[in-house]
Design an enzyme around this catalytic site. Sequence first.
Site, PDB file in Angstrom:
ATOM      1  N   GLN A 133       0.842  -1.293  -0.170  1.00 11.58           N
ATOM      2  CA  GLN A 133      -0.075  -0.221   0.028  1.00 11.58           C
ATOM      3  C   GLN A 133       0.859   1.224  -0.152  1.00 11.58           C
ATOM      4  O   GLN A 133       1.734   1.344   1.002  1.00 11.58           O
ATOM      5  CB  GLN A 133      -0.712   0.107   1.304  1.00 11.58           C
ATOM      6  CG  GLN A 133      -1.942   1.262   1.297  1.00 11.58           C
ATOM      7  CD  GLN A 133      -2.741   1.045   2.528  1.00 11.58           C
ATOM      8  OE1 GLN A 133      -2.549   0.392   3.557  1.00 11.58           O
ATOM      9  NE2 GLN A 133      -3.904   1.765   2.466  1.00 11.58           N
ATOM     10  N   GLY A 134       0.913   2.239  -1.037  1.00  7.79           N
ATOM     11  CA  GLY A 134       1.651   3.258  -1.112  1.00  7.79           C
ATOM     12  C   GLY A 134       0.792   4.601  -0.865  1.00  7.79           C
ATOM     13  O   GLY A 134       0.510   5.407  -1.859  1.00  7.79           O
ATOM     14  N   GLU A 145      -6.560  10.572  16.160  1.00  9.89           N
ATOM     15  CA  GLU A 145      -7.089  11.932  16.098  1.00  9.89           C
ATOM     16  C   GLU A 145      -7.822  12.168  14.893  1.00  9.89           C
ATOM     17  O   GLU A 145      -8.858  12.913  14.916  1.00  9.89           O
ATOM     18  CB  GLU A 145      -5.764  13.062  15.878  1.00  9.89           C
ATOM     19  CG  GLU A 145      -5.107  13.127  17.394  1.00  9.89           C
ATOM     20  CD  GLU A 145      -4.229  11.974  17.588  1.00  9.89           C
ATOM     21  OE1 GLU A 145      -3.920  10.940  16.721  1.00  9.89           O
ATOM     22  OE2 GLU A 145      -3.874  11.610  18.848  1.00  9.89           O
ATOM     23  N   GLU A 180     -10.163  -0.868   5.617  1.00  8.43           N
ATOM     24  CA  GLU A 180      -9.155  -1.215   6.273  1.00  8.43           C
ATOM     25  C   GLU A 180      -9.644  -1.015   7.839  1.00  8.43           C
ATOM     26  O   GLU A 180      -8.855  -1.477   8.899  1.00  8.43           O
ATOM     27  CB  GLU A 180      -7.916  -0.051   6.081  1.00  8.43           C
ATOM     28  CG  GLU A 180      -6.613  -0.526   6.713  1.00  8.43           C
ATOM     29  CD  GLU A 180      -5.292   0.415   6.437  1.00  8.43           C
ATOM     30  OE1 GLU A 180      -5.680   1.189   5.603  1.00  8.43           O
ATOM     31  OE2 GLU A 180      -4.270  -0.038   6.604  1.00  8.43           O
ATOM     32  N   SER A 223       3.703  -1.599   3.957  1.00  5.86           N
ATOM     33  CA  SER A 223       3.782  -2.647   4.446  1.00  5.86           C
ATOM     34  C   SER A 223       4.221  -3.811   3.518  1.00  5.86           C
ATOM     35  O   SER A 223       3.542  -3.712   2.408  1.00  5.86           O
ATOM     36  CB  SER A 223       2.355  -3.103   5.077  1.00  5.86           C
ATOM     37  OG  SER A 223       1.921  -2.252   6.142  1.00  5.86           O
TER      38      SER A 223
END
Length: 395
Positions: free
Chosen positions: A123-124, A379, A252, A158
């Site tokens: 994942q970029g 946050e 996700e 990852s």
Amino acid sequence: MDPPLTSAHVAFRDEARAWLADHVPDLPPPGSPEAFEQHVSWERELHEAGFQALHWPEEYGGRGADVVTQAIFEEEYVRADGPDRVTVLGTNLLAPTLFAHGTDAQRQRWLPDILAARTIWSQGFSEPDAGSDLASLRTRAERDGDDLVVNGQKIWTSYGAYADWIFALVRTSNFSAPRADSTPDGPTKHAGITFVAIDLRSDGVEVRPIIQLDGHAGFSEVFFTDVRVPIDQVIGEIDDGWPVAMTTLAAERDAPAAPPARYERDLRDLIDIARAVGLDTDDVVRDRIAGLHVRVECYRHQAAATVATLAAGGSLGDGASVTKLLWSELERDLYAFGLELLGAHGEVLDDRAPLRDVAGWHSRYWYARAATIYAGTSEIQRNILARRVLALPKA
């Protein structure tokens, strides 16, 4: 899990439980080339047995299973001590994104190899100056004929050291940095971003593994220098990749990504730690364990509610932020308390350790430090809930 099970669900649960009991291997963490290949082999076995990506439509190789069946399998997988899944970014993040925004040609091209663990995806999204604030990304792409030419850097990718492909966000217009007065929901900051799939073997791609504190190369830096990406690898529309990315992030953050059984297992391990170091009768320790037990139960109910919503045809929506907050902060606090209880015993990582897998507990502790950051920080989740769910005024 709480939703009432049909006879078909019960039969599937028995089938999965029996198969996993006979086949789950004991693998090392997937942080070395050799260990990673063992994980890939295991997931090919899962595919051949029909348990990889149960929720995918049958036309793409899945079982077309409902969300309850999928949740049952994930629970049983954890209870059987199944290893971490290295195809998860492809099966659980990219696939639902392709189902929602991809073309049929893209689905036919990439999904079979993802399902069979023939290709591993990374994942970029994150960059050195654009983590949770994704819209601040500076990796850019310019149109040149039938290609995009990509330049920039991604970080915290990852499985990047072992992946074949990466799905990434790139800025395709408005190349300058976002204005200081841009708002998180405003058009200026989020427009001009494109969601693209990039072959990591392309000329101009450099992958630099990052060795973490646990000694594993779980993340990598990825550099792009004049990397040519065919236009047919754009998912969604050029300059309109933000809603595509939101689909990925919702997948996700949701409950199926973190089965409640995982935290029930870890809580039992925590109680074992307390007993092993002789603190299981300490009132303060018992009180803190009770507090974590309440949080595990809260998360289990939240996950069950999510499954029920999806089973009824609903969508994740902003409720995924509640789910993500619950599991990520529970994960962080649970592992931290375990190491606090272990004290000096926590540094003993061989057969003399007071717990069967102190090294594994260490590894989960270190990874949990990231749980409240990836997929959007705590946050960010609280801001989403404040603005979109509670409609609170902006500061």
